[in-house]
Design an enzyme around this catalytic site. Sequence first.
Site, PDB file in Angstrom:
ATOM      1  N   GLY A  20      19.933 -69.925 -16.360  1.00 60.36           N
ATOM      2  CA  GLY A  20      20.463 -71.175 -15.829  1.00 60.36           C
ATOM      3  C   GLY A  20      19.339 -72.162 -15.570  1.00 60.36           C
ATOM      4  N   GLN A  51      27.386 -72.063 -10.473  1.00 55.28           N
ATOM      5  CA  GLN A  51      28.198 -71.396  -9.438  1.00 55.28           C
ATOM      6  C   GLN A  51      29.695 -71.579  -9.659  1.00 55.28           C
ATOM      7  OE1 GLN A  51      27.405 -69.285  -7.137  1.00 55.28           O
ATOM      8  NE2 GLN A  51      25.189 -69.463  -7.172  1.00 55.28           N
ATOM      9  N   SER A  83      25.001 -69.733 -16.235  1.00 58.23           N
ATOM     10  CA  SER A  83      24.151 -68.537 -16.208  1.00 58.23           C
ATOM     11  C   SER A  83      25.027 -67.293 -16.078  1.00 58.23           C
ATOM     12  CB  SER A  83      23.188 -68.616 -15.029  1.00 58.23           C
ATOM     13  OG  SER A  83      22.478 -67.400 -14.925  1.00 58.23           O
ATOM     14  N   CYS A 141      15.903 -68.559  -3.831  1.00 58.56           N
ATOM     15  CA  CYS A 141      14.627 -69.220  -4.142  1.00 58.56           C
ATOM     16  C   CYS A 141      13.949 -69.682  -2.861  1.00 58.56           C
ATOM     17  CB  CYS A 141      14.860 -70.433  -5.029  1.00 58.56           C
ATOM     18  SG  CYS A 141      15.913 -70.086  -6.429  1.00 58.56           S
TER      19      CYS A 141
HETATM   20  C1  LIG Z   1      21.441 -69.152  -9.833  1.00 53.00           C
HETATM   21  C2  LIG Z   1      21.505 -70.616 -10.072  1.00 53.00           C
HETATM   22  C3  LIG Z   1      20.713 -71.235 -11.050  1.00 53.00           C
HETATM   23  C4  LIG Z   1      19.665 -70.497 -11.825  1.00 53.00           C
HETATM   24  O1  LIG Z   1      20.171 -69.586 -12.759  1.00 53.00           O
HETATM   25  P1  LIG Z   1      19.199 -68.426 -13.293  1.00 53.00           P
HETATM   26  O2  LIG Z   1      19.927 -67.842 -14.462  1.00 53.00           O
HETATM   27  O3  LIG Z   1      19.033 -67.472 -12.171  1.00 53.00           O
HETATM   28  O4  LIG Z   1      17.929 -69.083 -13.707  1.00 53.00           O
HETATM   29  C5  LIG Z   1      20.850 -72.589 -11.244  1.00 53.00           C
HETATM   30  N1  LIG Z   1      21.724 -73.318 -10.530  1.00 53.00           N
HETATM   31  C6  LIG Z   1      22.511 -72.766  -9.590  1.00 53.00           C
HETATM   32  C7  LIG Z   1      23.480 -73.611  -8.836  1.00 53.00           C
HETATM   33  C8  LIG Z   1      22.419 -71.400  -9.319  1.00 53.00           C
HETATM   34  O5  LIG Z   1      23.177 -70.863  -8.365  1.00 53.00           O
END
Ligand SMILES: *Cc1c(COP(=O)(O)O)cnc(C)c1O
Length: 401
Positions: free
Chosen positions: A73, A181, A201, A328
């Site tokens: 993502g 999400q 993602s 994060c």
């Molecule tokens: C988890 C998340 C991401 C990042 O996705 P990854 O595949 O873990 O890099 C980006 N945006 C939102 C809103 C997320 O919750």
Amino acid sequence: MKTVYLDNNATTSVSQEVREAMMLYLTDIWGNASSVFYSVGQAAEDALARMRMSVAKELGAANANEIYFTASGCEADNWAIKGAAFANKRKGNHIITTKIEHHAVLGACEFLERNGFEVTYLDVDKDGFVTPEQVEAAIKDNTILISVMTANNEIGTIMPIKEIAAVAKRHKVIMHTDAVQAIGHMPINIVELGVDMLSVSAHKFHGPKGVGLLYIRNGTRIDNLIHGGGQERGKRAATENLAGIAGLAKALEIAVANLDKNTAHMKRMRDRLIEGLMGSIDYVKLNGPTDQRRLCNNVNISYEFIEGESILMRLNMAGICASSGSACASGSLDPSHVLMAIGVPHEIAHGSIRFSVGEDTTDEEVDYVLEQMPKIVTLLRSMSPMYEEFEEGRLPSQTKR
Ligand SMILES: *Cc1c(COP(=O)(O)O)cnc(C)c1O
């Protein structure tokens, strides 16, 4: 001790059906999808084409060739923002986003600011919303890109994306949304939303980690982020992660097929948690919307006078997995940028816990959390100097009893 996993906004387990769908591409079909002059490669290419079609259909994209698989993502967000910014810089250098985006979006915007672009970070209201009017008022002659998330990962705010996309279209500005999400938690139809780019993602809806996608509407000007070979229609180099993509496609198919049933269940679990926690613990604040515009699985509450990290440690001792903000942000001492943006005072933001339920969360698990949390909060407050000051009348409370 049984583990109660309530951190589904951070990641989800890989379901058995997804594992099984992936296995074929780790065993029999292992060819390079770009090596189409022999059957081993063709089998991989055929599979990839089928998955791309399936994903496009499930997301309501007009064409399968508008789906570009990525490694996460974060990559999809970075590509959308940097790629559109650099491809359109002759037209302008202004980007509009919000203060509560995921760090992938905010980090990409900050990088662009260091490279000659100008970014407007829109304020949000007390529940995390921006309005289409706010977005429209921020558009200037040199605005080239708007990026607003579909649903917030920390406090569950569901943004009015369709309306914001209509504003963007009227002003001929490219519109991106981070829908990471949203998948599996609300209906998503790209054509109906009217966005130009959308990030997904897999690991947030029971797919594997390390695979995502960026939807790019045909005709959208965007530069490459990953340069190299001609994969993904020449827009994203790297030999395709066939097993990962198979997992993403299967997980998406399952998420969409079960959406109504799953969201109804998650809402019930979410509301039981919110009502139970707010009803049994004093000096608390619910963060995020209280109406239909809250993500079906998100519970984010601040507990005054104590630290989120201490609560997490006690929860872990009781076998309960939760989060004190975004994955994060945890590990850093700064309070969450999302809670700051909605105006939660520093001291209270530090005592915030996010529970995010899944379709497999049970009533018994909710009962267990509702039994543990009041005990943990009472214990931690009994050790808290701030709570002592409050009880002695030297410190006011900033929440309602
Ligand atoms: C988890 C998340 C991401 C990042 O996705 P990854 O595949 O873990 O890099 C980006 N945006 C939102 C809103 C997320 O919750």
